[in-house]
Design a protein around this motif. Structure first.
Motif, PDB file in Angstrom:
ATOM      1  N   GLY A 187      17.785 115.843 -17.541  1.00  0.00           N
ATOM      2  CA  GLY A 187      17.243 114.604 -17.731  1.00  0.00           C
ATOM      3  C   GLY A 187      17.707 113.366 -16.975  1.00  0.00           C
ATOM      4  N   GLN A 188      18.097 113.861 -15.832  1.00  0.00           N
ATOM      5  CA  GLN A 188      18.274 112.634 -14.594  1.00  0.00           C
ATOM      6  C   GLN A 188      17.029 112.027 -14.106  1.00  0.00           C
ATOM      7  N   ILE A 189      16.125 112.825 -13.846  1.00  0.00           N
ATOM      8  CA  ILE A 189      14.750 112.164 -13.534  1.00  0.00           C
ATOM      9  C   ILE A 189      13.659 112.811 -14.286  1.00  0.00           C
ATOM     10  N   ARG A 190      12.553 112.094 -14.078  1.00  0.00           N
ATOM     11  CA  ARG A 190      11.381 112.415 -14.819  1.00  0.00           C
ATOM     12  C   ARG A 190      11.079 113.815 -14.956  1.00  0.00           C
ATOM     13  N   SER A 191      10.468 114.416 -15.950  1.00  0.00           N
ATOM     14  CA  SER A 191      10.178 115.922 -15.854  1.00  0.00           C
ATOM     15  C   SER A 191       8.635 116.100 -16.098  1.00  0.00           C
ATOM     16  N   ASP A 192       7.931 114.941 -15.997  1.00  0.00           N
ATOM     17  CA  ASP A 192       6.326 114.995 -16.308  1.00  0.00           C
ATOM     18  C   ASP A 192       5.649 115.301 -15.016  1.00  0.00           C
ATOM     19  N   ILE A 193       6.339 115.513 -13.801  1.00  0.00           N
ATOM     20  CA  ILE A 193       5.664 115.903 -12.715  1.00  0.00           C
ATOM     21  C   ILE A 193       6.213 117.209 -12.114  1.00  0.00           C
ATOM     22  N   GLU A 194       5.232 117.987 -11.668  1.00  0.00           N
ATOM     23  CA  GLU A 194       5.787 119.503 -11.340  1.00  0.00           C
ATOM     24  C   GLU A 194       6.727 119.546 -10.038  1.00  0.00           C
ATOM     25  N   PRO A 195       7.893 120.029 -10.227  1.00  0.00           N
ATOM     26  CA  PRO A 195       8.996 119.982  -8.931  1.00  0.00           C
ATOM     27  C   PRO A 195       8.479 120.132  -7.610  1.00  0.00           C
ATOM     28  N   HIS A 196       7.282 120.940  -7.581  1.00  0.00           N
ATOM     29  CA  HIS A 196       6.921 121.289  -6.180  1.00  0.00           C
ATOM     30  C   HIS A 196       5.867 120.072  -5.875  1.00  0.00           C
ATOM     31  N   LEU A 197       5.490 119.415  -6.668  1.00  0.00           N
ATOM     32  CA  LEU A 197       4.333 118.132  -6.415  1.00  0.00           C
ATOM     33  C   LEU A 197       5.336 116.974  -5.994  1.00  0.00           C
ATOM     34  N   VAL A 198       6.455 117.012  -6.820  1.00  0.00           N
ATOM     35  CA  VAL A 198       7.529 115.660  -6.397  1.00  0.00           C
ATOM     36  C   VAL A 198       7.825 116.070  -4.920  1.00  0.00           C
ATOM     37  N   THR A 199       8.241 117.347  -4.752  1.00  0.00           N
ATOM     38  CA  THR A 199       8.761 117.488  -3.309  1.00  0.00           C
ATOM     39  C   THR A 199       7.883 117.345  -2.104  1.00  0.00           C
ATOM     40  N   ARG A 200       6.686 117.831  -2.451  1.00  0.00           N
ATOM     41  CA  ARG A 200       5.601 117.512  -1.553  1.00  0.00           C
ATOM     42  C   ARG A 200       5.493 115.996  -0.991  1.00  0.00           C
ATOM     43  N   LEU A 201       5.275 115.261  -2.417  1.00  0.00           N
ATOM     44  CA  LEU A 201       5.201 113.911  -2.099  1.00  0.00           C
ATOM     45  C   LEU A 201       6.443 113.295  -1.407  1.00  0.00           C
ATOM     46  N   ILE A 202       7.469 113.442  -1.794  1.00  0.00           N
ATOM     47  CA  ILE A 202       8.663 112.894  -1.049  1.00  0.00           C
ATOM     48  C   ILE A 202       8.737 113.412   0.335  1.00  0.00           C
ATOM     49  N   PHE A 203       8.443 114.240   0.864  1.00  0.00           N
ATOM     50  CA  PHE A 203       8.303 114.890   2.091  1.00  0.00           C
ATOM     51  C   PHE A 203       7.118 114.104   2.789  1.00  0.00           C
ATOM     52  N   GLY A 204       6.099 114.100   2.192  1.00  0.00           N
ATOM     53  CA  GLY A 204       4.672 113.440   2.517  1.00  0.00           C
ATOM     54  C   GLY A 204       5.174 112.013   2.950  1.00  0.00           C
ATOM     55  N   MET A 205       5.972 111.297   2.275  1.00  0.00           N
ATOM     56  CA  MET A 205       6.134 109.834   2.600  1.00  0.00           C
ATOM     57  C   MET A 205       7.150 109.638   3.469  1.00  0.00           C
ATOM     58  N   SER A 206       8.149 110.747   3.566  1.00  0.00           N
ATOM     59  CA  SER A 206       9.228 110.832   4.733  1.00  0.00           C
ATOM     60  C   SER A 206       8.678 111.195   5.982  1.00  0.00           C
ATOM     61  N   ASN A 207       7.834 112.053   5.938  1.00  0.00           N
ATOM     62  CA  ASN A 207       7.048 112.569   7.403  1.00  0.00           C
ATOM     63  C   ASN A 207       6.234 111.468   7.795  1.00  0.00           C
ATOM     64  N   SER A 208       5.531 110.833   7.032  1.00  0.00           N
ATOM     65  CA  SER A 208       4.403 109.873   7.558  1.00  0.00           C
ATOM     66  C   SER A 208       5.117 108.797   8.325  1.00  0.00           C
TER      67      SER A 208
END
Lengths: 171, 171
Positions: B111-132
């Motif tokens: 319950g510490q972060i939102r659970s409505d986005i798939e964990p793998h999608l969250v991960t890809r978007l985080i690294f997508g932003m960071s790698n960019s």
């Protein structure tokens, strides 16, 4: 051009009847993505409402179009400005960035979004996240375009920790 | 190898004394970035604390390392898995993604972060932003690494609209 002829099943001379050069082929692919992307800025959702509403509209629509024109947007990320076509595309990209950064600034001044990150940095990070989708998205894949667009908007505007991950506000 | 010899001022034979092949050169560049990146997962900040604390640590450190190894991380984004070295690197990247996605899932279940986005999608978007960041960051540029890392963390965890951009919660 030979690869294109093979893939399309055209002879090289019929291909040249339709497209004058490799440069024109690139120009057309880039325009196919950039036409709709720049047109977002003129859509009612981007021209009316609060700065935050307009920003939300632009981010959502940009992701939807990125998913619709995955290959073109991927191409767009690789251009370096070596030819006139590439320089035009870079100019379009800069124009888009500039307009969005201006809106980010406006929303921050209106107190609708945080003002502690530079508007151009916010803009780059938003498009960085949104463009990165082209690296793994496959049409007819498991994830729907609308689901991905909603996820990007949720992350950009509310973040993953949102209200839940922050210390409770003092009353 | 010829380009490297020219840039380093070595003769080709001295270069080959140090590095056996182009493949080895790529392997070394990728290891230089991936060693520290994977090591993040073993750092105290990534192994103790709540799932959210650990996730915050990993995101912050990943951005800092991306900024330290800009060229290597850029290289990493372009590999397709054509050689054994590239396949190894893809395997490292998948391992990193997997570990982070697992932590995202854990934080969501807690319950510490939102659970409505798939964990793998969250991960890809985080690294997508960071790698960019590698597309525009220049060392000794106007923006400090710490400033960029703070901006990415703020956007990933709190978003830009945060509490301010959301409708007021009902009492």
């Amino acid at each position: 051009m030979e690869d294109v002829a093979r893939e399309t099943g055209l002879t090289k001379s019929s291909l040249y009847y339709h497209v004058a050069s490799k440069e024109e082929l690139l120009a057309r692919a880039l325009e196919r993505a950039f036409g709709p992307l720049l047109a977002i800025l003129e859509e009612p959702g981007a021209t009316s409402g609060t700065p935050l509403d307009r920003l939300r509209h632009i981010v959502h629509r940009s992701v939807m179009l990125t998913l619709e024109f995955v290959q073109e947007v991927e191409l767009l990320q690789r251009i370096k400005g070596n030819t006139r076509t590439e320089r035009n595309a870079l100019e379009w990209r800069r124009r888009m960035d500039r307009e969005v950064a201006r809106l980010v600034d406006e929303a921050a001044r209106a107190g609708q979004i945080r003002s502690d990150i530079e508007p151009h940095l916010v803009t780059r990070l938003i498009f960085g996240m949104s463009n990165s989708i082209t690296q793994w998205y496959r049409q007819q894949g498991r994830l729907e375009a609308a689901e991905i667009a909603a996820a990007v908007s949720a992350m950009v505007f509310e973040g993953i920790a949102g209200a839940r991950g922050r210390p409770a506000p003092r009353a």
